[in-house]
Write an enzyme that holds these catalytic residues in place. Structure first.
Site, PDB file in Angstrom:
ATOM      1  CD  GLU A  79     -16.691   5.736   1.639  1.00 30.20           C
ATOM      2  OE1 GLU A  79     -16.638   4.895   0.707  1.00 30.20           O
ATOM      3  OE2 GLU A  79     -17.750   6.320   1.969  1.00 30.20           O
ATOM      4  CG  PHE A 141     -29.403   3.618   8.376  1.00 32.11           C
ATOM      5  CD1 PHE A 141     -29.556   2.652   7.383  1.00 32.11           C
ATOM      6  CD2 PHE A 141     -28.918   4.870   8.013  1.00 32.11           C
ATOM      7  CE1 PHE A 141     -29.242   2.935   6.057  1.00 32.11           C
ATOM      8  CE2 PHE A 141     -28.601   5.156   6.689  1.00 32.11           C
ATOM      9  CZ  PHE A 141     -28.765   4.192   5.715  1.00 32.11           C
ATOM     10  CD  GLN A 142     -25.178   4.619   6.216  1.00 32.03           C
ATOM     11  OE1 GLN A 142     -24.945   5.703   6.726  1.00 32.03           O
ATOM     12  NE2 GLN A 142     -25.096   4.411   4.906  1.00 32.03           N
ATOM     13  CE  LYS A 191     -25.913  13.112  12.405  1.00 30.62           C
ATOM     14  NZ  LYS A 191     -26.868  12.686  11.380  1.00 30.62           N
ATOM     15  CG  MET A 502       2.658 -11.352  -9.370  1.00 28.12           C
ATOM     16  SD  MET A 502       4.321 -11.523 -10.064  1.00 28.12           S
ATOM     17  CE  MET A 502       5.085 -10.023  -9.487  1.00 28.12           C
TER      18      MET A 502
HETATM   19  C1  LIG Z   1      -6.939  -6.359  -3.814  1.00 29.28           C
HETATM   20  C2  LIG Z   1      -6.115  -7.492  -4.326  1.00 29.28           C
HETATM   21  N1  LIG Z   1      -6.711  -8.574  -4.873  1.00 29.28           N
HETATM   22  C3  LIG Z   1      -5.955  -9.594  -5.348  1.00 29.28           C
HETATM   23  C4  LIG Z   1      -4.601  -9.553  -5.271  1.00 29.28           C
HETATM   24  C5  LIG Z   1      -3.746 -10.724  -5.771  1.00 29.28           C
HETATM   25  N2  LIG Z   1      -2.852 -10.263  -6.858  1.00 29.28           N
HETATM   26  C6  LIG Z   1      -1.554  -9.977  -6.655  1.00 29.28           C
HETATM   27  S1  LIG Z   1      -0.802  -9.408  -8.018  1.00 29.28           S
HETATM   28  C7  LIG Z   1      -2.185  -9.589  -8.917  1.00 29.28           C
HETATM   29  C8  LIG Z   1      -2.178  -9.222 -10.369  1.00 29.28           C
HETATM   30  C9  LIG Z   1      -2.316  -7.764 -10.593  1.00 29.28           C
HETATM   31  O1  LIG Z   1      -2.709  -7.528 -11.915  1.00 29.28           O
HETATM   32  P1  LIG Z   1      -2.440  -6.145 -12.615  1.00 29.28           P
HETATM   33  O2  LIG Z   1      -2.833  -5.038 -11.754  1.00 29.28           O
HETATM   34  O3  LIG Z   1      -3.059  -6.181 -13.968  1.00 29.28           O
HETATM   35  O4  LIG Z   1      -0.880  -6.099 -12.712  1.00 29.28           O
HETATM   36  P2  LIG Z   1       0.152  -7.013 -13.518  1.00 29.28           P
HETATM   37  O5  LIG Z   1       0.593  -8.095 -12.610  1.00 29.28           O
HETATM   38  O6  LIG Z   1      -0.543  -7.548 -14.733  1.00 29.28           O
HETATM   39  O7  LIG Z   1       1.239  -6.073 -13.866  1.00 29.28           O
HETATM   40  C10 LIG Z   1      -3.225 -10.108  -8.161  1.00 29.28           C
HETATM   41  C11 LIG Z   1      -4.577 -10.409  -8.661  1.00 29.28           C
HETATM   42  C12 LIG Z   1      -4.038  -8.419  -4.665  1.00 29.28           C
HETATM   43  N3  LIG Z   1      -2.722  -8.294  -4.507  1.00 29.28           N
HETATM   44  N4  LIG Z   1      -4.805  -7.393  -4.230  1.00 29.28           N
END
Ligand SMILES: Cc1ncc(C[n+]2csc(CCOP(=O)(O)OP(=O)(O)O)c2C)c(N)n1
Length: 592
Positions: A79, A141-142, A191, A502
């Protein structure tokens, strides 16, 4: 809820759904109308062509009614994929994307995507199944209180209470998602309501008569603001996502070029003004260009349209545009002086406000020196990176190569992280609605499902590429099964740094290089994963492979994944640290 005084909203004018969308003959429609068929009729009346979703117990009556409809349902793997695909569909078309899910886990799996759409004011309609009304509150349920859970993250949500009104609820939710400040709406469908009989006509998209967002801003206020702007010595336009949402890009262009005013965009507005134009300063904020950040800091009068002055844009409020009079135009009065004090508040639709403002300008600002200064900043702080052909691949180079190999109107989607910033910094966006990303919520995993939604929304001859991070890709990569099944021509470049880069960058800069849980040297082989799904897989490990493999992947008419092994130590600059002064951006870690 779609009671008296409802205002009709123009439905999507595109009514030709195409033969392949008409999976089931509309003449099969059963004579007796149920709440569920009223829901589907409401969608049809709104011109909806596609819905993205996943089946389940409580939503089954709605899917059963969909069986008789020409609306094309794209079954997603999860989803979250459905809601992101629908959101991206809305970004590209301007019409609300529609997603569907069952009650309980189906609905809660939508939550991240709804919150995402809410933060970015994206038009979206979510339909969720619910346990029968008599069971509500019994931990059936759900059962989840979907309306309660999503209330703070929707523009409006509805618990449908009767087969006679459910179609009207959907018509109103659709109308509200699109009208005024756009955003996500949700209709929860018990439903018994969808199974019950009704002869009520759901009508077309409507909004409550009490909802009357301003079109034009107050004329006298516009004139005062235009008078001030015309006196500016260092004028700048800050265009936000609202400019795109209001389809006001043409008006922005005409205004900026006629009065020779430099244009800075926010991230959501990337593409609202052509970035190859000499008046474009690209986008501002934490990782925006140095020259955009200089311009919004040194301006003496800013015309900010359709922006909510997010903290990633402003940095510290005290140091944001400290010498400027701020003219702030927004369709949502709640945004005025919320984050940044507006000296000249204007409440209205971006398109109307630009037209009014244009007409009210007594003369162009005399700003030759300022224009020279801005051009100098462009020379002084170009977007640049160092490259050693024998060293590891720089991600910026890959973005530039893909940009050069694709048409101007190519749509780019992204996950969230460093790759997202490189994709926004090193690609030159010249057309509206070609940049599709997650801004306010920063949702990793957005890229692939967004590429699916964008592909379905895009013109047939428009290319769709996704720049993803390895971490982001891993969060929603199951949607590749959908791209394969639907034979969607999308190309995903996984900028693979074996890290959630990042976070690693911030640990290095602000946590003494203590790389806790940020290095992912156990990543799967994404090219092989692609092949397992039935997509094409490619791998790039050195510079001499880049151009040829990029072209091969783009030429493949179907979903392909390119696993690009980039320099794992590369970082994103310029950078304004959180809450910092935009004028003091760092160009490297030692300047932080
Ligand atoms: C769902 C979610 N979990 C955690 C984060 C925190 N976060 C921000 S940027 C990042 C790194 C993303 O890694 P990647 O997709 O490998 O991209 P890169 O920065 O290496 O290009 C994280 C963990 C987020 N933004 N979204």
């Amino acid at each position: 809820m779609s009671g008296d005084g409802a205002t009709p909203v123009s439905p999507n004018t595109e009514t030709d759904r195409g033969d392949d969308a008409a999976e089931h003959d509309e003449t099969d429609r059963t004579e007796v109308q149920t709440g569920a068929s009223a829901v589907i009729r409401a969608l049809e009346n709104a011109g909806v062509r596609y819905a993205f979703g996943v089946q389940g117990g409580a939503i089954m009556p709605v899917y059963d009614a969909l069986y008789d409809s020409a609306i094309d349902h794209i079954t997603m793997a999860h989803e979250q994929g459905a809601v992101h695909a629908a959101t991206a569909y809305g970004t590209v078309t301007g019409d609300p994307g529609v997603c569907m899910a069952t009650s309980g886990p189906g609905a809660t799996n939508l939550v991240t995507g709804i919150a995402d759409a809410n933060m970015d004011s994206e038009p979206l309609l979510a339909l969720t199944g619910q346990v029968p009304t008599d069971f509500v509150g019994n931990d059936a349920f759900q059962e989840t209180d979907t309306v309660g859970v999503t209330r703070p993250i929707t523009k409006a949500n509805y618990f449908s209470s009767s087969p006679d009104t459910v179609g009207g609820d959907v018509s109103e939710a659709f109308g509200l998602a699109k009208m005024g400040r756009q955003g996500p709406t949700l209709v929860d469908l018990p439903k018994d309501v969808t199974q019950g009989e009704t002869d009520a006509d759901p009508g077309g998209p409507t909004t409550p008569g009490t909802y009357n967002p301003a079109e034009e801003a107050d004329q006298a206020a516009v004139e005062r603001a235009a008078e001030r702007f015309a006196q500016a010595e260092r004028p700048v336009i800050l265009a936000g996502g609202g400019v795109m949402k209001a389809d006001a890009c043409e008006q922005l262009y005409e205004f900026a070029t006629e009065f020779e005013v430099p244009v800075v965009t926010t991230m959501p507005a990337i593409g609202a003004f052509p970035e190859d134009h000499e008046l474009s300063l690209s986008w501002a904020g934490m990782h925006g260009t140095g020259y955009a950040n200089m311009a919004i800091t040194m301006t003496d009068c800013m015309l900010a349209v359709g922006t909510r002055f997010d903290d990633r844009l402003t940095g510290g409020i005290d140091t944001f545009a400290p010498d400027a009079d701020i003219i702030h135009a927004d369709i949502d009065p709640a945004e005025i002086s919320k984050n940044v004090h507006a000296d000249y508040p204007l409440v209205g639709d971006a398109k109307a406000v630009f037209e009014q403002f244009h007409a009210a300008m007594p003369q162009a600002p005399e700003a030759d020196e300022w224009l020279e200064q801005v051009a100098q900043w462009k020379d002084e702080y170009p977007m640049d990176y160092e490259m050693d052909e024998d060293g590891p691949i720089k991600p910026q180079f890959v973005v530039e190569v893909v940009d050069a190999a694709t048409a101007d109107d190519t749509i780019v989607t992204t996950g969230v992280g460093q790759h997202q910033m490189w994709a926004s910094q090193y690609w030159t966006y010249t057309k509206p609605r070609t940049w599709v990303s997650s801004h306010g919520l920063g949702t990793m995993g957005y890229g692939l499902p967004a590429a699916i939604g964008a592909r379905i929304a895009a013109d047939d001859d428009q290319q769709v590429v996704c720049f993803d991070g390895d971490g982001s890709f891993l969060m929603t990569c199951q949607e590749l099964s959908v791209a394969v099944r639907e034979e969607l021509d999308i190309t995903v470049f996984v900028l693979n740094n074996a890290a959630i880069g990042m976070v690693r960058q911030w640990q290095d800069a602000f946590y003494e290089q203590r790389r806790m849980a940020s290095e992912y040297p156990w990543m799967p082989a994404f090219d092989k994963l692609a092949e397992a799904f039935g997509a094409r897989g490619f791998r790039i490990e050195s510079y001499d492979e880049v151009e040829e493999t990029v072209q091969e992947a783009l030429d493949y008419e179907g979903p392909s994944i390119v696993d690009v092994f980039i320099d794992p130590e590369e970082n994103v600059y310029p950078m304004v640290p959180s809450g910092g002064d935009n004028g003091l951006f760092a160009l490297s870690e030692d300047q932080l």
